[in-house]
Design a protein around this motif. Structure first.
Motif, mmCIF file in Angstrom:
data_model
loop_
_atom_site.group_PDB
_atom_site.id
_atom_site.type_symbol
_atom_site.label_atom_id
_atom_site.label_comp_id
_atom_site.label_asym_id
_atom_site.label_seq_id
_atom_site.Cartn_x
_atom_site.Cartn_y
_atom_site.Cartn_z
ATOM 1 N N LEU A 137 -7.893 -3.218 -5.849
ATOM 2 C CA LEU A 137 -7.617 -1.800 -5.626
ATOM 3 C C LEU A 137 -7.345 -1.063 -6.932
ATOM 4 C CD1 LEU A 137 -5.341 -1.916 -2.446
ATOM 5 C CD2 LEU A 137 -7.658 -1.017 -2.603
ATOM 6 N N LEU A 174 0.831 -1.211 0.000
ATOM 7 C CA LEU A 174 0.000 0.000 0.000
ATOM 8 C C LEU A 174 0.863 1.256 0.000
ATOM 9 C CD1 LEU A 174 -2.784 -1.050 2.535
ATOM 10 C CD2 LEU A 174 -3.075 -0.666 0.083
ATOM 11 N N PHE A 197 0.830 -2.758 -7.531
ATOM 12 C CA PHE A 197 0.715 -3.115 -6.115
ATOM 13 C C PHE A 197 1.600 -4.324 -5.877
ATOM 14 C CE2 PHE A 197 -1.069 -5.359 -2.516
ATOM 15 C CZ PHE A 197 -1.322 -4.342 -1.614
#
Length: 413
Positions: free
Chosen positions: A359, A45, A370
């Motif tokens: 995401l 993240l 990611f």
């Protein structure tokens, strides 16, 4: 008995009671795996946020000039902001006003009611990087230029959605209608999202900000996007803008300034706290695993009382007995740690791929990845903690075994 012999004896003990050994180290396995997964996802993240910020630019500042709100006509003129930027070339790299001019454009009778119209200056485009301040690139044509802004020329740059839907992929040099006025398309932005939707980030039109002010019926620019020369001049630039606005408005509530650098620091701080809490929760499993190891080692001491008595009668000292049981406890927790590391790496990679895909699909941002791959540091720390817990919680049973009286131990049934 030396260390290597104690280690071999510990492995033999694990092989003898496989199910009991597995249940003993289960808490360590779960705890280590959870820590690795949490750290890996947190790093993923953080990396995604850093990529997004890097795409936009860490040196960005946003100055909001709302005014006093008391009905007065005291509005900051864009030229005042330009003068400030030009007076400090060692601090600022440029500025562009942002003017929202509503929605809706027309093309050959077709109306695009949700298309967002923004007014900006030529500084919105960075020739050095070939991108806009928002990180977009051009696929065709050029961006707005200084002469376009000064002369309020009727030219525009459009997003990929409008090019596809209004011009069937051939928009350069064609015209569309904005606010009843014909504008010529001089540039087309690259697609920002995989799936383009009406009213989305790809459904936009950029025109000179003076034209947007006229279209919106306002003379007040409420947002300025400012670029600092480097990360080191961001704080100084924010202070200069704040001083200028304070002197103009004489009211701290009339303006607000934020920087991308501050946002990144705040996000990282929040994520750091969240990760620390989650790791602390996962560490409870390690504590439970340590208690399980201590419990099973106490049982082992009881079961092997006669063996301890025999070893002591043959000349084994307290430190030899203590070392043997500590090595057994450490080996048990180390094996649990290795299994937990393997499990954690597999789950972190799998969950990272699944979560990252979700995401990125929701954000729809191209060029962002990611990556939740476990780091070497997380693996080494997890393994070290698992071994440390085994040694720590194995010391009490080991010390108990070392203090047994050899005569009483030999008579134990």
């Amino acid at each position: 008995m030396n260390v290597s012999q104690s280690f071999k004896l510990a492995l033999k003990s694990l092989r003898t009671s496989k199910m009991r050994a597995f249940l003993t180290m289960l808490g360590i396995v779960i705890g280590v795996a959870a820590v690795i997964i949490i750290i890996s996802l947190g790093n993923g993240l953080t990396g995604m946020v850093e990529q997004q910020v890097e795409k936009v630019g860490i040196t960005q500042m946003y100055a909001y000039a709302w005014g006093r709100g008391d009905g007065t006509t005291l509005n900051l003129d864009p030229q005042q902001m330009y003068d400030l930027i030009e007076a400090h070339p060692d601090v600022f790299d440029g500025v562009t006003p942002w003017v929202g001019a509503g929605n809706g454009v027309r093309r050959d009778g077709a109306e695009f009611e949700k298309t967002k119209i923004y007014g900006v200056s030529e500084a919105m485009y960075r020739a050095g990087t070939g991108t806009t301040l928002d990180g977009n690139t051009l696929t065709e044509g050029r961006y707005l230029q200084y002469v376009d802004v000064v002369r309020r020329q009727k030219v525009c740059v459009i997003g990929a959605y409008l090019e596809q839907e209004a011009f069937r992929g051939d928009a350069l040099g064609k015209e569309l209608t904005i606010g009843g006025v014909s504008y010529t398309v001089v540039g087309v932005l690259a697609r920002e999202r995989e799936e383009m939707t009406e009213g989305g980030s790809d459904d936009v039109v950029y025109i000179p900000y003076e034209n947007a002010l006229e279209l919106s019926g306002s003379r007040n620019v409420t947002l300025y996007q400012v670029m600092a020369v480097s990360r080191d001049t961001v704080s100084q630039g924010k202070a200069l803008i704040a001083d200028m606005m304070q002197n103009f408005y004489q009211d701290e509530d009339a303006y607000y300034i934020e920087t991308m650098l501050e946002q990144v620091r705040m996000i990282n701080a929040m994520m750091g706290v969240a990760m620390a809490v989650l790791v602390a929760i996962a560490a409870i499993s390690l504590l439970v695993g340590g208690i399980g190891i201590m419990n099973i080692m106490l049982v082992s001491v009881t079961e092997r009382t006669r063996e301890i008595g025999i070893r002591k009668s043959l000349g084994a000292k307290r430190r030899d007995i203590r070392r043997q049981f500590i090595i057994e406890a450490g080996t048990t927790s180390a094996m649990g740690g290795l299994i937990g590391i393997l499990l954690g790496c597999l789950l972190a990679t799998g969950i990272g791929s699944l979560l990252g895909g979700m995401l990125l699909e929701q954000l729809g941002t191209s060029g962002i990845t990611f990556n939740a791959t476990p780091t070497l540091g997380a693996i080494l720390v997890s393994f070290g903690v698992s071994v440390g817990i085994g040694v720590l919680f194995g010391y009490l049973p080991a010390n108990k075994a070392a203090k047994l009286n050899p005569i009483d131990a030999l008579r134990y049934e």
